[in-house]
Design an enzyme around this catalytic site. Structure first.
Site, PDB file in Angstrom:
ATOM      1  N   LYS A 134       0.836  -1.210   0.000  1.00 31.55           N
ATOM      2  CA  LYS A 134       0.000   0.000   0.000  1.00 31.55           C
ATOM      3  C   LYS A 134       0.873   1.263   0.000  1.00 31.55           C
ATOM      4  CE  LYS A 134      -2.114   2.164   3.391  1.00 31.55           C
ATOM      5  NZ  LYS A 134      -2.783   2.291   4.684  1.00 31.55           N
ATOM      6  N   ASP A 152      -6.764   0.975   0.872  1.00 32.76           N
ATOM      7  CA  ASP A 152      -6.718   1.224   2.309  1.00 32.76           C
ATOM      8  C   ASP A 152      -8.084   0.846   2.879  1.00 32.76           C
ATOM      9  OD1 ASP A 152      -8.485   3.229   1.645  1.00 32.76           O
ATOM     10  OD2 ASP A 152      -7.497   4.768   2.860  1.00 32.76           O
TER      11      ASP A 152
END
Ligand code: SF4
Length: 222
Positions: A134, A152
């Site tokens: 991420k 997320d």
């Protein structure tokens, strides 16, 4: 474990392949200001901010970084002080011992393997200590080298509610989204979902009645 929102998607609204473009267009019109909320001026500041934002809010990170970035300008600066000093400087962002270790390991690798620069390739970014997929995706995308889709907590929840994925695992969610979202939109798509998630599609009480995509959402409560 984060809660799954897959089962909320019940109403029939048509295939996701047909819904994805209008979803993106309407969210883009609604959240024209959707962009990263972290404040940074250089690629190194970007990387550090994103690493610090793990398990805390962007607002919290932005409170710490102005003085941090005045003190630490180059990768070498993060290694020139004792670890305890850096820990103290980033303490308000939480998990400061772990983050200090990751930051120092990352700075060492930047110096030794990347000439002190932040790499652009995802496979290089994920080799940096404490940099998961991420973080790597956010950094690459902000540098203009989008290679994936950031997943997320907001992107995960909204993708599930919108019926764009039935998965829980962020890597699998990203794979589903990559098949669906036009390549040119991979960079802005997560920002749109993040801002819609913060402003309208809240985790506990989604505001479906004021949502601009409620006719395209199988989880709408309207
Ligand atoms: S707020 Fe919008 S996107 Fe979220 S569940 Fe309701 S209708 Fe769907």
């Amino acid at each position: 474990m984060p809660r799954s929102y897959v089962r909320e998607a019940r109403k029939h609204v048509g295939p996701k392949k047909q819904r994805i473009r209008p979803i993106i267009e309407r969210l883009a019109a609604e959240h024209a200001d959707a962009a990263i909320a972290l404040r940074f001026r250089t690629e190194l500041e970007l990387l550090v901010s994103v690493m610090l934002s793990a398990q805390t809010t962007d607002v919290n990170v932005n409170r710490v970084t102005p003085s941090l970035f005045r003190k630490y300008r180059r990768p070498e600066d993060y290694l020139a002080v004792p670890a305890e000093e850096l820990e103290n400087d980033i303490r308000p962002t939480g998990f400061f011992r772990q983050k200090t270790k990751a930051l120092r390991g990352t700075m060492r690798m930047l110096i030794e393997e990347f000439d002190g620069r932040v790499p652009r390739k995802l496979e290089e970014l994920v080799r940096l200590p404490g940099v998961a997929r991420k973080t790597a995706n956010v950094v690459a995308s902000e540098l203009g080298y989008t290679q994936g889709i950031v997943v997320d907590t907001h992107v995960r929840r909204l993708s599930q509610r919108l019926g764009l994925t039935k998965r829980d695992d962020p890597v699998k969610i990203e794979r589903d989204l990559q098949k669906l979202v036009p390549r040119d939109d991979w960079g802005r798509f997560p920002h749109l979902l993040i801002w819609h998630g913060r402003r309208v599609c809240l985790a506990r009480r989604p505001r479906c009645e004021e949502c601009v995509i409620n006719d395209l959402c199988p989880s709408t409560r309207t």
